[in-house]
Design an enzyme around this catalytic site. Structure first.
Site, PDB file in Angstrom:
ATOM      1  N   SER A  43      74.073  19.210  91.890  1.00  0.00           N
ATOM      2  CA  SER A  43      74.648  17.865  91.956  1.00  0.00           C
ATOM      3  C   SER A  43      76.140  18.007  92.249  1.00  0.00           C
ATOM      4  O   SER A  43      76.750  19.039  91.957  1.00  0.00           O
ATOM      5  CB  SER A  43      74.415  17.116  90.640  1.00  0.00           C
ATOM      6  N   ARG A  44      76.727  16.988  92.821  1.00  0.00           N
ATOM      7  CA  ARG A  44      78.149  17.068  93.177  1.00  0.00           C
ATOM      8  C   ARG A  44      79.052  17.010  91.955  1.00  0.00           C
ATOM      9  O   ARG A  44      80.072  17.675  91.923  1.00  0.00           O
ATOM     10  CB  ARG A  44      78.510  15.961  94.161  1.00  0.00           C
ATOM     11  N   GLU A  69      67.227  11.131 102.040  1.00  0.00           N
ATOM     12  CA  GLU A  69      68.057  11.831 101.053  1.00  0.00           C
ATOM     13  C   GLU A  69      67.990  13.342 101.257  1.00  0.00           C
ATOM     14  O   GLU A  69      68.996  14.033 101.113  1.00  0.00           O
ATOM     15  CB  GLU A  69      67.642  11.451  99.632  1.00  0.00           C
ATOM     16  N   GLU A  72      70.355  13.995 104.159  1.00  0.00           N
ATOM     17  CA  GLU A  72      71.768  13.807 103.830  1.00  0.00           C
ATOM     18  C   GLU A  72      72.301  14.871 102.874  1.00  0.00           C
ATOM     19  O   GLU A  72      73.407  15.373 103.046  1.00  0.00           O
ATOM     20  CB  GLU A  72      71.997  12.420 103.228  1.00  0.00           C
ATOM     21  N   LYS A  95      80.212   5.414  87.581  1.00  0.00           N
ATOM     22  CA  LYS A  95      81.667   5.584  87.712  1.00  0.00           C
ATOM     23  C   LYS A  95      82.415   4.795  86.654  1.00  0.00           C
ATOM     24  O   LYS A  95      83.511   5.171  86.259  1.00  0.00           O
ATOM     25  CB  LYS A  95      82.119   5.170  89.111  1.00  0.00           C
ATOM     26  N   ARG A 124      77.467  20.874  98.066  1.00  0.00           N
ATOM     27  CA  ARG A 124      76.394  21.298  97.165  1.00  0.00           C
ATOM     28  C   ARG A 124      75.994  22.728  97.493  1.00  0.00           C
ATOM     29  O   ARG A 124      76.146  23.173  98.619  1.00  0.00           O
ATOM     30  CB  ARG A 124      75.156  20.417  97.345  1.00  0.00           C
TER      31      ARG A 124
END
Length: 167
Positions: A43-44, A69, A72, A95, A124
């Site tokens: 995950s980022r 997804e 991407e 967020k 990633r």
């Protein structure tokens, strides 16, 4: 907002609303020696091992969202199955700082190709691993169980060969 206030707000939100929905791709390839491998990525934000997943998209069916997804996030092209493998849940930190429950519908995606360039390249880490290793790396118990159940679709090539020789 104090920590206690934030916890109370999160708990109230968790109890009041249904989970958000996401769609994911369990990307896989068949390797003659290793059997089947699945693609994990980090995950980022937290750098934990996950599978490509994202929010619903207007006018796209769930399996098409999973395909998008996978492209991407991992540069993968392939066909996702229309019927889901299953579901898993996790808590997503927004967020705003709030945490919401998310229900993820997972679709198996047979990888046809991997691209050199894709939108999230470099943000990633990607790694092909055996299903058993993937199950050890992911944090969500339900996802772990889905990966292990998925691995049973494919016979172990070493065991199959040994049985054939032993006959």
């Amino acid at each position: 907002m104090s920590l206690l206030d934030r916890i109370t707000a999160n708990l109230t939100l968790l109890l009041r609303r249904p989970p958000e929905q996401q769609y994911a791709a369990l990307c896989y390839r068949k390797d003659g020696l290793a059997g089947v491998e699945v693609l994990l990525l980090t995950s980022r934000e937290t750098r934990r091992w996950v599978i490509p997943k994202g929010w619903p998209m207007k006018k796209k069916k769930p399996h098409a969202v999973a395909e998008r997804e996978a492209y991407e996030e991992a540069g993968v092209r392939g066909k996702a199955e229309k019927e889901p493998l299953g579901f898993f849940t996790y808590l997503k930190r927004l967020k705003s700082g709030l945490t919401v429950p998310v229900r993820v519908q997972v679709h198996a995606l047979a990888v046809e190709s991997m691209l050199d360039e894709f939108p999230e390249k470099g943000s990633r880490q990607l790694e092909w691993v055996a299903c058993e290793e993937a199950a050890k790396r992911v944090r969500e118990t339900e996802l772990r169980d889905l990966i292990l159940a998925f691995s049973h679709r494919f016979p172990n090539p070493v065991e199959t060969k040994a049985r054939a020789v032993g006959r």
